[in-house]
Design an enzyme around this catalytic site. Structure first.
Site, PDB file in Angstrom:
ATOM      1  N   ASN A   1       4.353  -3.304   8.308  1.00  0.00           N
ATOM      2  CA  ASN A   1       4.510  -1.901   7.932  1.00  0.00           C
ATOM      3  C   ASN A   1       5.974  -1.462   8.144  1.00  0.00           C
ATOM      4  O   ASN A   1       6.833  -2.301   8.389  1.00  0.00           O
ATOM      5  CB  ASN A   1       3.542  -1.065   8.784  1.00  0.00           C
ATOM      6  CG  ASN A   1       3.031   0.144   8.044  1.00  0.00           C
ATOM      7  OD1 ASN A   1       3.810   0.883   7.452  1.00  0.00           O
ATOM      8  ND2 ASN A   1       1.728   0.353   8.065  1.00  0.00           N
TER       9      ASN A   1
ATOM     10  N   SER B   1       0.841  -1.204   0.000  1.00  0.00           N
ATOM     11  CA  SER B   1       0.000   0.000   0.000  1.00  0.00           C
ATOM     12  C   SER B   1       0.876   1.254   0.000  1.00  0.00           C
ATOM     13  O   SER B   1       1.874   1.328   0.715  1.00  0.00           O
ATOM     14  CB  SER B   1      -0.891  -0.008   1.235  1.00  0.00           C
ATOM     15  OG  SER B   1      -1.664   1.171   1.282  1.00  0.00           O
TER      16      SER B   1
ATOM     17  N   LYS C   1      -3.681   2.822  -1.965  1.00  0.00           N
ATOM     18  CA  LYS C   1      -3.111   3.623  -0.890  1.00  0.00           C
ATOM     19  C   LYS C   1      -4.138   3.731   0.240  1.00  0.00           C
ATOM     20  O   LYS C   1      -5.344   3.758  -0.001  1.00  0.00           O
ATOM     21  CB  LYS C   1      -2.768   5.016  -1.436  1.00  0.00           C
ATOM     22  CG  LYS C   1      -2.024   5.871  -0.442  1.00  0.00           C
ATOM     23  CD  LYS C   1      -1.514   7.160  -1.082  1.00  0.00           C
ATOM     24  CE  LYS C   1      -0.959   8.094  -0.012  1.00  0.00           C
ATOM     25  NZ  LYS C   1       0.139   7.513   0.770  1.00  0.00           N
TER      26      LYS C   1
ATOM     27  N   CYS D   1      -1.861   3.302  12.316  1.00  0.00           N
ATOM     28  CA  CYS D   1      -2.348   4.661  12.539  1.00  0.00           C
ATOM     29  C   CYS D   1      -2.458   4.918  14.041  1.00  0.00           C
ATOM     30  O   CYS D   1      -2.828   4.029  14.795  1.00  0.00           O
ATOM     31  CB  CYS D   1      -3.711   4.825  11.882  1.00  0.00           C
ATOM     32  SG  CYS D   1      -4.238   6.525  11.720  1.00  0.00           S
TER      33      CYS D   1
ATOM     34  N   LYS E   1      -2.807  -5.482   8.776  1.00  0.00           N
ATOM     35  CA  LYS E   1      -1.410  -5.119   8.488  1.00  0.00           C
ATOM     36  C   LYS E   1      -0.748  -4.671   9.789  1.00  0.00           C
ATOM     37  O   LYS E   1      -1.121  -3.654  10.376  1.00  0.00           O
ATOM     38  CB  LYS E   1      -1.325  -4.022   7.428  1.00  0.00           C
ATOM     39  CG  LYS E   1       0.132  -3.714   7.043  1.00  0.00           C
ATOM     40  CD  LYS E   1       0.217  -2.835   5.808  1.00  0.00           C
ATOM     41  CE  LYS E   1       1.662  -2.569   5.423  1.00  0.00           C
ATOM     42  NZ  LYS E   1       1.772  -1.747   4.214  1.00  0.00           N
TER      43      LYS E   1
ATOM     44  N   GLY F   1      11.178  -5.023   2.108  1.00  0.00           N
ATOM     45  CA  GLY F   1      12.446  -5.067   1.396  1.00  0.00           C
ATOM     46  C   GLY F   1      12.530  -6.063   0.259  1.00  0.00           C
ATOM     47  O   GLY F   1      13.627  -6.467  -0.136  1.00  0.00           O
TER      48      GLY F   1
ATOM     49  N   THR G   1       9.044  -0.422  -1.697  1.00  0.00           N
ATOM     50  CA  THR G   1      10.057   0.545  -2.109  1.00  0.00           C
ATOM     51  C   THR G   1      10.731   0.176  -3.431  1.00  0.00           C
ATOM     52  O   THR G   1      11.091   1.060  -4.210  1.00  0.00           O
ATOM     53  CB  THR G   1      11.108   0.690  -0.980  1.00  0.00           C
ATOM     54  OG1 THR G   1      10.413   1.117   0.206  1.00  0.00           O
ATOM     55  CG2 THR G   1      12.185   1.687  -1.315  1.00  0.00           C
TER      56      THR G   1
END
Lengths: 272, 312
Positions: free
Chosen positions: B189, B21, B43, B127, B162, B241, B263
């Protein structure tokens, strides 16, 4: 289907290019050319590529580096960049030699929007910012417009792209910090004179917050269209990560836009 | 014939590869063939409209990046009106990612997304929870269980929890998510980190702290996937990763059923497609016919160097 953002339907790709030349220019500037596919060569003035810059020595950067297009040479099938060595990415780029590989991703972002009715446009670039504006000169001149390019630099010999712009048919003026001619107090009357004597439809700027504000004042006073190409550190370059947002003022509201996706070229009245 | 399909609860994916995400958005269809992905993960959206964190939002660290975006969100109305229809043209199932600052708000947002075109809901439990001093839900087993349970009661979509890696024992959180009724876990995350500019003495991020992502995270998150796979009988989606076929396989050997690429999408935009392309050949080379044959098959007790046998 509803439209989310001004997405152009043209393809974008990552490709490994071959370096044709990487020439040291005056001072910290380099002129790099790579062979590229038709997808890459379709880049419009103001668009950029994300370059996978090689690491050198202690430089262990991870991400690509955004770099605006300096020139598209359709005859040779080459894409050209003009850059200043400032950090890890550009140091890595400076070490590339003819024959080396460079992975480029693009073309990305929204470029300059030219109105075909315009007769005279002014390009106002600070340092390497002029490299971003240079392809606009070629495009505008090819469409019969007059182009005045004002190159701002620390010293006159550091002005970027002067010979290239002259060869393209632009009227080139160089201003600099050494004699004070690049200061907005000096530059503003010069621009006002060009506006009142020659008539100017459009001003594009890149590379300086002071020049941005100067162009905005002229926009507000004379109603001259203006656009600015902005920079911001980026990760993805294609609108996914929201790292490169900047504040813009639209209809009196401050909103955040992605430099990579909604820009890097923005209307002068929006840019903060 | 090589079979790449995987099952995440009731959802069957054509292959185990999907974006993390926040690392994939509208526009990527101009770069890759989106139809080839196992799933599309959107997202994160929040119930409210958020601008996100101040600049700078990004800096680089060795082997990765450090970022603090702050979940800018246009809210569920925009998501349902624009994002969901946009992805409807593509074959892979769309996974909505949601975050909220209370259990109640999580439930309401999940209920709002009971709409065609959304195949599952990934719950971003990183969050800040305003009911627990602003710390992330997934830092506390009870908050995780309560949030997942309430979301499960609010939607009939599969729910993926998540998790955050910013905990002492991630298996406690995995167990809590399982108890709350999660259909799958996404592990994990970003790891909290920071960086300081030694010339200006200023933090390199506007938010001071941010999340470390990228290759540097792989050993840490791989270990967490392995631990979670031992702790709960849920499918696990590994996320940390991953930038190559070998990374993806490593995660599946540790117990993941599927993987998310994050990423790496920023560095090599075709990473997900490259992994999907390489999977059949990898399986063939190892005499396997189904990608699920990899899940949790690390030979855990054979790490010892055989040359030591003579010493013993």
């Amino acid at each position: 289907m509803s439209t989310l953002s001004p997405i152009q339907p043209r393809p974008i790709r990552a490709e490994v290019c071959r370096v044709v030349f990487n020439t040291p220019l005056h001072g910290p500037y380099r002129h790099l050319a790579v062979t590229a596919s038709a997808t890459a060569l379709a880049a419009m003035p103001g668009q950029f590529f994300q370059l996978l810059c090689p690491g050198q020595g202690q430089d262990r950067h991870t991400l690509r580096r955004p770099m605006s297009v300096y020139r598209v040479d359709h005859a040779r099938g080459q894409l050209e960049f003009l850059f200043k060595i400032v950090g890890a990415g550009t140091r890595g780029l400076s070490g590339l030699a003819a024959g080396d590989e460079l992975d480029i991703f693009g073309p990305l972002g929204q470029g300059f929007r030219l109105n075909m009715q315009w007769r005279h446009i002014v390009l106002l670039g600070r340092g390497a910012g002029m490299a971003t504006l240079a392809p606009l000169a070629e495009t505008a001149i090819a469409r019969g417009m007059k182009v005045t390019a004002i190159l701002s630099a620390a010293r006159p010999e550091l002005a970027v792209a002067a010979d290239h712009l002259r060869a393209a048919g632009a009227e080139v003026r160089i201003v600099n910090d050494a004699d004070g001619s690049a200061a907005p107090e000096w530059l503003e009357p010069v621009l006002r004179q060009i506006v009142t004597e020659q008539g100017v439809n459009f001003i594009a700027t890149c590379g300086s917050g002071r020049l941005l504000r100067l162009v905005r004042r002229l926009h507000q006073e004379f109603g001259i269209d203006g656009q600015v190409a902005l920079e911001q550190p980026m990760a993805c370059g294609i609108g996914s990560c929201f790292c490169c947002v900047r504040p813009f003022v639209v209809d009196g509201q401050t909103i955040f836009k992605r430099v990579c996706q909604e820009g890097p070229v923005f209307a002068i009245q929006e840019a903060a | 014939m090589i079979d790449l399909t995987v099952r995440i609860g009731s959802l069957i994916l054509e292959n185990p590869v999907m974006p993390g995400s926040g690392t994939f958005a509208e526009g990527m269809e101009r770069v890759i063939d989106v139809d080839r992905l196992g799933a599309i993960v959107a997202k994160t959206i929040t119930p409210d409209i958020r601008h996100g964190n101040p600049q700078p939002r990004l800096t680089e660290v060795v082997g990765g990046m450090l970022s603090s975006i702050g979940i800018p969100s246009k809210g569920p109305d925009y998501f349902c009106a624009e994002t969901v229809p946009f992805y409807a043209r593509f074959k892979p199932p769309l996974i909505a990612s949601i975050s909220a600052s209370s259990v109640e708000a999580f439930g309401k947002l999940a209920a709002r997304l009971n709409t065609p075109g959304i195949a599952a809901i990934e719950v971003n439990l990183s969050c800040p929870n305003l009911e627990v001093n602003g710390r992330a839900f997934a830092m506390f087993p009870e908050a995780t269980r309560d949030a997942i349970r309430h979301i499960k009661e609010s939607t009939d979509r599969p729910v993926w929890a998540k998790l955050t890696p910013n905990v002492g024992d991630i298996t406690e959180i995995a167990v809590a998510a399982h108890e709350g009724g999660a259909d799958a876990l996404v592990v994990a995350n970003a790891l909290l980190g920071m960086a300081i500019d030694v010339t200006t003495f200023r933090p390199k991020l506007g938010n001071v702290m941010g999340g470390v992502t990228g290759a540097a995270m792989k050993p840490v998150i791989l270990r967490m996937v392995y631990q979670c796979a031992q702790a709960v009988p849920l499918p696990i989606i590994g996320c940390g990763g991953i930038s190559s076929i070998n990374d993806a396989v490593e995660y599946m050997l540790a117990g993941a059923t599927a993987v998310q690429v994050g990423t790496a999408n920023f560095i090599h935009p075709t990473t997900m497609i490259d992994i999907i392309d390489a999977l059949p050949e990898f399986l063939r080379r190892h005499g396997l016919t189904r990608v699920t044959d990899l899940i949790g098959t690390m030979r855990a007790n054979e790490a010892a160097d055989p040359s030591w046998a003579a010493v013993g």
